[in-house]
Write a protein that holds these residues in place. Structure first.
Motif, PDB file in Angstrom:
ATOM      1  N   ALA A 681      -2.923  -5.980   4.449  1.00 16.13           N
ATOM      2  CA  ALA A 681      -3.198  -4.577   4.760  1.00 16.13           C
ATOM      3  C   ALA A 681      -2.600  -3.631   3.733  1.00 16.13           C
ATOM      4  CB  ALA A 681      -2.668  -4.245   6.148  1.00 16.13           C
ATOM      5  N   ILE A 685      -6.358  -1.671  -2.978  1.00 13.54           N
ATOM      6  CA  ILE A 685      -7.752  -1.957  -2.651  1.00 13.54           C
ATOM      7  C   ILE A 685      -8.426  -2.811  -3.708  1.00 13.54           C
ATOM      8  CG2 ILE A 685      -8.840   0.038  -3.760  1.00 13.54           C
ATOM      9  CD1 ILE A 685      -9.611  -1.171  -0.181  1.00 13.54           C
ATOM     10  N   ARG A 695      -7.345  -4.994   6.663  1.00 12.56           N
ATOM     11  CA  ARG A 695      -7.324  -3.713   5.939  1.00 12.56           C
ATOM     12  C   ARG A 695      -7.848  -2.573   6.818  1.00 12.56           C
ATOM     13  NH1 ARG A 695      -6.543  -3.867   0.418  1.00 12.56           N
ATOM     14  NH2 ARG A 695      -6.836  -5.834  -0.699  1.00 12.56           N
TER      15      ARG A 695
END
Length: 818
Positions: A681, A685, A695
């Motif tokens: 998480a 990205i 995520r």
């Protein structure tokens, strides 16, 4: 008098022996003395007792940790030495205790030359298991270098892929070479031991040996402390004949949630790290590549993957009974198949793809057994196929990247079939590509492979990667009938840009698109905003030339899930805003982007009729599918009653209207986020895994957001609990002009769009049109130099055509604005 009597008895004994028997007795006595002399190691004097005793205590702790403890008596003797006055007798006592466990003695002379003697330890190993020995080190030079161990019998059993279309002769490993490389050897360097020699005149090291085989095997073992440290006359090596016992045959009884026999994934560990050093960061280009890859998940070392069985770096799919891959921690076994394990306690993690719940089980393999049976019952949290939605991965490779190119150029269909079945993929498209192209293309038939079943399909197609056009974007060509471009016999003869290849594939009925779309589409300035209006760099191998070819009806789908989501989606959103209609399709790019397993990112599709490859490809082309990591699902997505993928996904409206959006949504997260989930998480990205439900988790809750996307913008949202239960959701949205509508759980799941056409007007979002027009120039700037001079005029004409199309769109939007 006793001595005289003994002598008389001896003479009487000898008198009754024949001369021949007497000679045999002398020979036996001679060799017995010789063997005893060979088996005992010299006692080293002049050693400081305190550091030697401290090292011996740590050594005993290390052996206990490794499951190879000293005998109770020897451990007690060593403990008692700690209570005694330090002196030379302590040094001798330590050697008396430890020397019998030594397989070898390493002698480093004052000039730092190394020679090796055979130690008294019995040369016994066990198949598919580790055995620990001690190595006595007499360090007269006081060096503090690393002690290294080597053996031609522990050389690599494979040659990793070099990205060449044919394996180089010098990289070929012959069957005899692989068979003779049956050992893995490592000196244990982790706590409580030290990674290097201490410099003490005497110390001991722990040598661990793993054997792939059983039976009698001879091995050559050598030691050194760096280049040029070997003594003359090959005295730094010894030859040892090992007696290797068989392990226990553990038969796995594997049943699915309905009680039917099936295939599953098993990770078997004992929790002991024997290979990797705590203090070292490994990379996959190092010589340790083969030993380390399986212990990494999503390119980060996984703490739970310590002590994997069977040992990954000794796996050779080409020759082993079961084709287990060396770069994966797991093995795949179906009901009734087995794994060889030495007696001991293991932790088994088992599952079958993301629709199943991952379970763990303690396994105790007993001593004194030839075989045992162990049962495993799989549990699902969802069954998508049961409701007519099937999983597919359009981008799987059987060669290149993490695969080896020798002893075979990749692996055959049966090996990939086990991966597909074991991950419960309903469709796996195995794509031949530039690496090992000439060997792997032999498996292409244009038909579904005969290994396929009603539930699980394997089909060979093609990725145009490692070809002259690759710089402009890799292409996935599905449902090909012919895999040789007209007029070519070599890779080098193929076109050097993508449009001719796309048109050729479509001419034979193939469905085509770009792979790993986001490669090269990172914005020139960092941002993760969606949509954004920064120019993409166009410096990669994803959907770069797509900005041109999409204007010329040459692209059916857009491959996502294996590159950063904002890079992928930004380009796709902008082209949808221009009225183009390529559909999303999920892919893993196994084992290049992801080697953990097939289907890390996947499509779920709903075929019109039965499950087969043609119906899968048709569903992708129609957009009757969505992309997911398998842990979140959005089905029955409709706008004003029109389901996505039906009626060309087009809803026609007269004038301004309110839209009613409906769907069924489900997701699954563990109630409490664990350390692994938190790590995913919080990764940037642009780090793997790119699409993952963790995520999307809202903080540390069990909830995720479902977003309504209109023309690339999130215009509404609702939250659901990711507890594995289906939930009906709905949105209302007033639309004023033509556009498209989709749903997403970002970045874990994304539907294809429904196109809403108002008053017959095309979809035209001005800022996106302007962005796309500039992107054509950026792409030409970055790609023209790699297009052959003789092909450049045709390519330039296609780029100019794309420019004109976007220019005309801008005029349309200008008139509309006025």
């Amino acid at each position: 008098m006793e001595n005289v009597a003994s002598l008389t008895s001896c003479l009487f004994f000898l008198k009754n022996f024949t001369r021949r028997r007497f000679i045999v007795l002398l020979v036996i006595l001679h060799f017995s003395t010789f063997i005893n002399a060979q088996n005992s190691l010299p006692i080293i004097s002049g050693v400081e007792p305190q550091p030697l005793l401290a090292q011996a205590i740590r050594l005993e702790e290390a052996l206990s940790f490794l499951g190879s403890s000293l005998s109770k008596e020897d451990a007690l003797r060593l403990k008692e030495l700690q209570q005694k006055k330090l002196g030379p007798e302590i040094t001798k006592a330590i050697q008396d205790i430890l020397d019998p466990y030594c397989l070898a003695m390493v002698d480093i002379n004052p000039e730092a030359r190394v020679k090796v003697l055979r130690g008294p330890a019995k040369a016994k190993l066990i198949r598919s298991g580790w055995t620990s020995f001690l190595v006595k080190v007499h360090n007269d030079a006081g060096v503090t270098a690393k002690l290294e161990v080597g053996s031609p019998n522990a050389d690599p059993v494979l040659h990793i892929a070099s990205l060449e279309p044919r394996v180089k002769k010098e990289n070929v490993l012959l069957p005899g070479q692989v068979e003779n490389r049956f050992l893995q050897m490592n000196l244990y360097r982790n706590r409580p031991l030290l990674p290097d020699l201490s410099g003490l005149k005497l110390e001991y090291a722990v040598l661990q040996i793993y054997s792939r085989d059983a039976g009698m095997r001879e091995a050559e073992i050598s030691f050194n402390i760096g280049q040029g440290s070997q003594d003359i006359g090959f005295r730094n090596a010894i030859n040892i004949l090992f007696k290797i016992s068989p392990s226990v045959k553990v038969v796995l009884r594997v049943k699915d949630e309905k009680g039917s026999p099936t295939m599953a994934s098993f990770i078997i560990t004992d929790g002991i790290e024997r290979i990797l050093e705590d203090s070292i960061e490994y990379d996959f280009n190092s010589p340790d590549y083969r030993a380390t890859r399986a212990q990494y998940e999503y390119w980060i070392r996984a703490k739970e993957l310590n002590g994997i069985y069977p040992l990954p770096c000794r796996r050779v799919a080409a020759y082993d009974e079961y084709p287990d891959f060396f770069f994966q921690p797991q093995i795949y076994r179906s009901d009734g198949e087995h794994v060889d394990l030495p007696p001991g306690k293991y932790n088994v993690t088992f599952t079958r793809g993301p629709e199943y719940i991952t379970q763990t089980k303690e396994l105790v393999v007993p001593f004194g057994k030839d075989s045992i049976e162990v049962s495993f019952e799989l549990k699902r949290w969802i069954d998508m196929a049961d409701i007519g939605w099937y999983s597919a991965d359009q981008h799987i490779h059987a060669a290149g990247c993490a695969h080896y190119e020798s002893p075979e150029e990749g692996v055959p269909p049966i090996d990939m079939w086990r991966q597909i079945w074991g991950e419960d993929l309903n469709v796996g498209a195995v794509l031949s590509w530039g690496t090992s192209w000439y060997h792997q293309k032999s498996f292409f038939t244009g038909q579904t492979n005969a290994l396929s079943t009603k539930e699980n399909i394997i089909h060979y197609d093609m990725e145009v990667s490692g070809f002259p056009s690759s710089h402009a974007g890799h292409l996935v060509l599905l449902r090909l009938k012919e895999d040789d471009y007209p007029g070519t016999t070599q890779i080098e003869e193929w076109p050097s840009w993508t449009l001719p290849v796309l048109n050729w594939a479509k001419s034979q009925g193939a469905v085509v698109g770009y792979a790993h779309a986001g490669s090269g589409l990172a914005p020139i300035e960092p941002t993760i905003k969606l949509p954004n209006y920064l120019m993409p760099k166009m410096d990669g191998i994803g959907a770069n030339e797509y900005i041109v070819t999409v204007t010329q009806n040459a692209v059916d789908f857009y491959g996502v899930g294996d590159t950063p989501a904002p890079y992928e989606l930004n380009m796709w959103y902008h082209t949808l805003n221009c009225g183009f209609r390529p559909r999303l399709s999920g892919e893993t790019d196994f084992p290049c982007v992801f080697d953990e397993r097939v289907g890390v990112a996947r499509s779920y599709f709903k075929p019109e009729n039965t499950l087969n490859y043609d119906n899968y490809v048709a569903a992708i082309k129609k957009g009757r599918c969505y992309v997911s990591d398998g842990r979140s699902h959005i089905i029955d997505f409709s706008v004003n009653g029109l389901e996505v993928g039906t009626n060309n996904s087009e809803l026609s409206l007269a004038g301004y209207q309110k839209l009613k959006i409906k769907a069924k949504v489900v997701a699954y997260l563990q109630p409490e986020q664990d350390e692994k989930g938190a790590a995913i998480a919080h990764r940037p990205i642009d780090h793997v895994p790119y699409w993952n439900i963790e995520r999307a988790r809202i903080g540390t809750t069990r909830s995720v957001r479902v977003e309504l996307i209109v023309n690339g913008e999130a215009v509404d949202t609702t939250e659901i609990v990711a507890d594995g239960k289906w939930q009906d959701i709905s949105f209302s949205y007033s639309i004023k002009q033509s556009g498209w509508v989709a749903l997403r759980i970002y970045p874990g799941c994304h539907t294809n769009p429904v196109f809403v056409i108002v008053d017959g007007k095309p979809i035209r979002i001005q800022r996106s049109v302007e962005w796309c027009r500039k992107a054509v120039d950026q792409c030409w700037k970055m790609k023209q130099g790699n297009i052959r001079p003789e092909e450049r005029p045709a390519a330039e004409a296609a780029y100019d055509k794309a420019r004109r199309i976007y220019d005309e769109m801008m005029e349309e939007t200008s008139i509309k604005e006025k």
